[in-house]
Design a protein around this motif. Structure first.
Motif, PDB file in Angstrom:
ATOM      1  N   LEU A  43       0.847  -1.191   0.000  1.00 53.34           N
ATOM      2  CA  LEU A  43       0.000   0.000   0.000  1.00 53.34           C
ATOM      3  C   LEU A  43       0.890   1.251   0.000  1.00 53.34           C
ATOM      4  CD1 LEU A  43      -2.685  -1.251   2.553  1.00 53.34           C
ATOM      5  CD2 LEU A  43      -2.798  -1.276   0.040  1.00 53.34           C
ATOM      6  N   SER A  44       1.731   1.333  -1.031  1.00 53.06           N
ATOM      7  CA  SER A  44       2.738   2.388  -1.099  1.00 53.06           C
ATOM      8  C   SER A  44       2.147   3.777  -1.304  1.00 53.06           C
ATOM      9  CB  SER A  44       3.755   2.091  -2.199  1.00 53.06           C
ATOM     10  OG  SER A  44       3.090   1.918  -3.424  1.00 53.06           O
ATOM     11  N   PHE A  45       0.865   3.851  -1.630  1.00 53.08           N
ATOM     12  CA  PHE A  45       0.216   5.149  -1.801  1.00 53.08           C
ATOM     13  C   PHE A  45      -0.177   5.774  -0.465  1.00 53.08           C
ATOM     14  CE2 PHE A  45      -3.050   1.938  -1.760  1.00 53.08           C
ATOM     15  CZ  PHE A  45      -4.051   2.493  -0.965  1.00 53.08           C
ATOM     16  N   LEU A  46      -0.110   5.006   0.634  1.00 51.51           N
ATOM     17  CA  LEU A  46      -0.607   5.501   1.917  1.00 51.51           C
ATOM     18  C   LEU A  46       0.280   6.539   2.629  1.00 51.51           C
ATOM     19  CD1 LEU A  46      -2.280   2.377   3.571  1.00 51.51           C
ATOM     20  CD2 LEU A  46      -3.372   4.415   2.612  1.00 51.51           C
ATOM     21  N   PRO A  47       1.607   6.429   2.608  1.00 52.21           N
ATOM     22  CA  PRO A  47       2.390   7.400   3.388  1.00 52.21           C
ATOM     23  C   PRO A  47       2.087   8.873   3.112  1.00 52.21           C
ATOM     24  CG  PRO A  47       3.765   5.541   2.858  1.00 52.21           C
ATOM     25  CD  PRO A  47       2.475   5.347   2.104  1.00 52.21           C
ATOM     26  N   PRO A  48       1.963   9.312   1.857  1.00 54.46           N
ATOM     27  CA  PRO A  48       1.627  10.734   1.687  1.00 54.46           C
ATOM     28  C   PRO A  48       0.222  11.071   2.191  1.00 54.46           C
ATOM     29  CG  PRO A  48       1.766   9.635  -0.458  1.00 54.46           C
ATOM     30  CD  PRO A  48       2.240   8.656   0.572  1.00 54.46           C
ATOM     31  N   ILE A  49      -0.665  10.085   2.162  1.00 53.86           N
ATOM     32  CA  ILE A  49      -2.026  10.320   2.667  1.00 53.86           C
ATOM     33  C   ILE A  49      -1.998  10.456   4.176  1.00 53.86           C
ATOM     34  CG2 ILE A  49      -4.345   9.337   2.920  1.00 53.86           C
ATOM     35  CD1 ILE A  49      -3.881   8.008   0.131  1.00 53.86           C
ATOM     36  N   TYR A  50      -1.337   9.519   4.863  1.00 54.93           N
ATOM     37  CA  TYR A  50      -1.355   9.646   6.317  1.00 54.93           C
ATOM     38  C   TYR A  50      -0.474  10.777   6.815  1.00 54.93           C
ATOM     39  CZ  TYR A  50       2.429   5.987   6.691  1.00 54.93           C
ATOM     40  OH  TYR A  50       3.568   5.236   6.598  1.00 54.93           O
ATOM     41  N   ALA A  51       0.521  11.180   6.042  1.00 59.03           N
ATOM     42  CA  ALA A  51       1.285  12.377   6.411  1.00 59.03           C
ATOM     43  C   ALA A  51       0.400  13.620   6.274  1.00 59.03           C
ATOM     44  CB  ALA A  51       2.528  12.511   5.538  1.00 59.03           C
ATOM     45  N   THR A  52      -0.407  13.652   5.224  1.00 58.07           N
ATOM     46  CA  THR A  52      -1.351  14.754   5.044  1.00 58.07           C
ATOM     47  C   THR A  52      -2.363  14.784   6.188  1.00 58.07           C
ATOM     48  OG1 THR A  52      -1.068  14.645   2.647  1.00 58.07           O
ATOM     49  CG2 THR A  52      -3.064  15.748   3.465  1.00 58.07           C
ATOM     50  N   ILE A  53      -2.827  13.613   6.594  1.00 59.77           N
ATOM     51  CA  ILE A  53      -3.754  13.538   7.721  1.00 59.77           C
ATOM     52  C   ILE A  53      -3.096  14.110   8.977  1.00 59.77           C
ATOM     53  CG2 ILE A  53      -4.891  11.909   9.308  1.00 59.77           C
ATOM     54  CD1 ILE A  53      -5.687  10.300   6.811  1.00 59.77           C
ATOM     55  N   ASN A  54      -1.813  13.819   9.187  1.00 60.27           N
ATOM     56  CA  ASN A  54      -1.089  14.414  10.320  1.00 60.27           C
ATOM     57  C   ASN A  54      -1.088  15.936  10.220  1.00 60.27           C
ATOM     58  OD1 ASN A  54      -0.213  12.564  12.284  1.00 60.27           O
ATOM     59  ND2 ASN A  54       1.505  11.908  11.035  1.00 60.27           N
ATOM     60  N   GLY A  55      -0.832  16.443   9.023  1.00 57.87           N
ATOM     61  CA  GLY A  55      -0.828  17.890   8.825  1.00 57.87           C
ATOM     62  C   GLY A  55      -2.190  18.506   9.081  1.00 57.87           C
ATOM     63  N   ILE A  56      -3.230  17.851   8.591  1.00 61.92           N
ATOM     64  CA  ILE A  56      -4.596  18.341   8.828  1.00 61.92           C
ATOM     65  C   ILE A  56      -4.910  18.290  10.322  1.00 61.92           C
ATOM     66  CG2 ILE A  56      -7.046  17.874   8.413  1.00 61.92           C
ATOM     67  CD1 ILE A  56      -6.161  16.824   5.590  1.00 61.92           C
ATOM     68  N   THR A  57      -4.467  17.236  10.993  1.00 65.88           N
ATOM     69  CA  THR A  57      -4.677  17.125  12.444  1.00 65.88           C
ATOM     70  C   THR A  57      -4.052  18.319  13.162  1.00 65.88           C
ATOM     71  OG1 THR A  57      -4.715  14.707  12.325  1.00 65.88           O
ATOM     72  CG2 THR A  57      -4.295  15.678  14.489  1.00 65.88           C
ATOM     73  N   ALA A  58      -2.846  18.690  12.770  1.00 66.86           N
ATOM     74  CA  ALA A  58      -2.180  19.841  13.392  1.00 66.86           C
ATOM     75  C   ALA A  58      -3.009  21.112  13.206  1.00 66.86           C
ATOM     76  CB  ALA A  58      -0.774  20.026  12.809  1.00 66.86           C
ATOM     77  N   VAL A  59      -3.517  21.326  12.000  1.00 65.55           N
ATOM     78  CA  VAL A  59      -4.341  22.510  11.717  1.00 65.55           C
ATOM     79  C   VAL A  59      -5.632  22.469  12.535  1.00 65.55           C
ATOM     80  CG1 VAL A  59      -5.673  23.695   9.916  1.00 65.55           C
ATOM     81  CG2 VAL A  59      -3.359  22.859   9.417  1.00 65.55           C
ATOM     82  N   VAL A  60      -6.257  21.300  12.622  1.00 67.30           N
ATOM     83  CA  VAL A  60      -7.495  21.148  13.383  1.00 67.30           C
ATOM     84  C   VAL A  60      -7.241  21.404  14.871  1.00 67.30           C
ATOM     85  CG1 VAL A  60      -9.239  19.447  14.117  1.00 67.30           C
ATOM     86  CG2 VAL A  60      -8.620  19.637  11.703  1.00 67.30           C
ATOM     87  N   LEU A  61      -6.129  20.918  15.394  1.00 71.79           N
ATOM     88  CA  LEU A  61      -5.792  21.159  16.804  1.00 71.79           C
ATOM     89  C   LEU A  61      -5.642  22.650  17.090  1.00 71.79           C
ATOM     90  CD1 LEU A  61      -3.227  18.280  17.445  1.00 71.79           C
ATOM     91  CD2 LEU A  61      -5.507  18.497  18.452  1.00 71.79           C
ATOM     92  N   ILE A  62      -4.927  23.340  16.215  1.00 75.09           N
ATOM     93  CA  ILE A  62      -4.737  24.789  16.396  1.00 75.09           C
ATOM     94  C   ILE A  62      -6.080  25.506  16.293  1.00 75.09           C
ATOM     95  CG2 ILE A  62      -3.701  26.864  15.381  1.00 75.09           C
ATOM     96  CD1 ILE A  62      -1.284  24.978  14.610  1.00 75.09           C
ATOM     97  N   ALA A  63      -6.886  25.122  15.308  1.00 72.50           N
ATOM     98  CA  ALA A  63      -8.217  25.722  15.156  1.00 72.50           C
ATOM     99  C   ALA A  63      -9.071  25.459  16.392  1.00 72.50           C
ATOM    100  CB  ALA A  63      -8.901  25.177  13.906  1.00 72.50           C
ATOM    101  N   GLY A  64      -8.936  24.276  16.971  1.00 71.99           N
ATOM    102  CA  GLY A  64      -9.690  23.944  18.181  1.00 71.99           C
ATOM    103  C   GLY A  64      -9.317  24.810  19.361  1.00 71.99           C
ATOM    104  N   VAL A  65      -8.034  25.058  19.523  1.00 71.78           N
ATOM    105  CA  VAL A  65      -7.581  25.934  20.609  1.00 71.78           C
ATOM    106  C   VAL A  65      -8.066  27.360  20.368  1.00 71.78           C
ATOM    107  CG1 VAL A  65      -5.532  26.984  21.666  1.00 71.78           C
ATOM    108  CG2 VAL A  65      -5.617  24.516  21.294  1.00 71.78           C
ATOM    109  N   LEU A  66      -7.970  27.833  19.141  1.00 71.34           N
ATOM    110  CA  LEU A  66      -8.446  29.182  18.828  1.00 71.34           C
ATOM    111  C   LEU A  66      -9.961  29.288  19.063  1.00 71.34           C
ATOM    112  CD1 LEU A  66      -6.378  29.937  15.590  1.00 71.34           C
ATOM    113  CD2 LEU A  66      -6.014  30.873  17.901  1.00 71.34           C
ATOM    114  N   ALA A  67     -10.682  28.210  18.718  1.00 74.85           N
ATOM    115  CA  ALA A  67     -12.137  28.228  18.917  1.00 74.85           C
ATOM    116  C   ALA A  67     -12.486  28.373  20.390  1.00 74.85           C
ATOM    117  CB  ALA A  67     -12.759  26.953  18.338  1.00 74.85           C
ATOM    118  N   ILE A  68     -11.843  27.626  21.240  1.00 73.51           N
ATOM    119  CA  ILE A  68     -12.188  27.695  22.667  1.00 73.51           C
ATOM    120  C   ILE A  68     -11.732  29.020  23.267  1.00 73.51           C
ATOM    121  CG2 ILE A  68     -10.173  26.556  23.705  1.00 73.51           C
ATOM    122  CD1 ILE A  68     -13.876  25.985  24.632  1.00 73.51           C
TER     123      ILE A  68
END
Length: 180
Positions: A43-68
């Motif tokens: 499943l060699s196509f997965l690493p860029p996908i899960y790395a992107t998910i990590n990046g999105i997670t970081a953005v969501v975490l920051i957005a969550g802190v800003l929201a609260i």
């Protein structure tokens, strides 16, 4: 007292999950489906996908802190649930990739090599440590123990953010060495 019982109710669950996830991941990481006679394509196509998910997670975490911080509790809650879902999706893809593919060796040389391994090792250690922190933080919010929730969230947030960001950095550093 109802709130304390909710925390107590989930305490065993948190301990079990916090131990079980790293153990199961470590065991599954060593399982290669091809070694058991399964014909699976890597499943060699997965690493860029899960790395992107990590990046999105970081953005969501920051957005969550800003929201609260801006008093948007419902948005904060939704963003934190999204961050948890993204982390679970990452974990599933990460394990699936490693069960179907050989590990990639980092080929960097010079000063970049110890930097890579420092980031990788701290990423792995903190990704294990963040599991109970996220679960405890989440349960305290569910139990309406917002003072306790806020206190642990101040510890959980930077660790979780570090894990998400270093996941992307580690991927970018090793991506030239992936074999398709």
């Amino acid at each position: 007292m109802e709130d304390n019982s909710l925390e107590k109710k989930f305490s065993n669950f948190i301990v079990i999950v916090s131990i079980l996830i790293p153990v199961v991941v470590a065991l599954l990481f060593s399982v290669k489906l091809k070694d058991y006679g399964y014909e699976v394509k890597p499943l060699s196509f997965l690493p860029p996908i899960y790395a992107t998910i990590n990046g999105i997670t970081a953005v969501v975490l920051i957005a969550g802190v800003l929201a609260i911080k801006n008093g948007k509790r419902i948005l904060h809650e939704r963003l934190m649930r999204t961050a948890i879902a993204l982390s679970i999706a990452f974990l599933v893809m990460y394990v699936a990739y490693h069960m179907t593919s050989d590990s990639t060796k980092f080929g960097g040389e010079g000063i970049i090599r110890p930097i890579y391994f420092f980031l990788l090792i701290t990423h792995i250690i903190l990704s294990i440590a963040v599991i109970p922190l996220v679960l405890i933080t989440f349960v305290r919010a569910l139990a309406n123990k917002f003072d306790k929730h806020k206190k642990i969230a101040k510890i959980t947030f930077p660790i979780w953010l570090y894990v998400a960001v270093t996941g992307v950095v580690v991927y970018l550093m090793i991506s030239p060495y992936y074999v398709n």
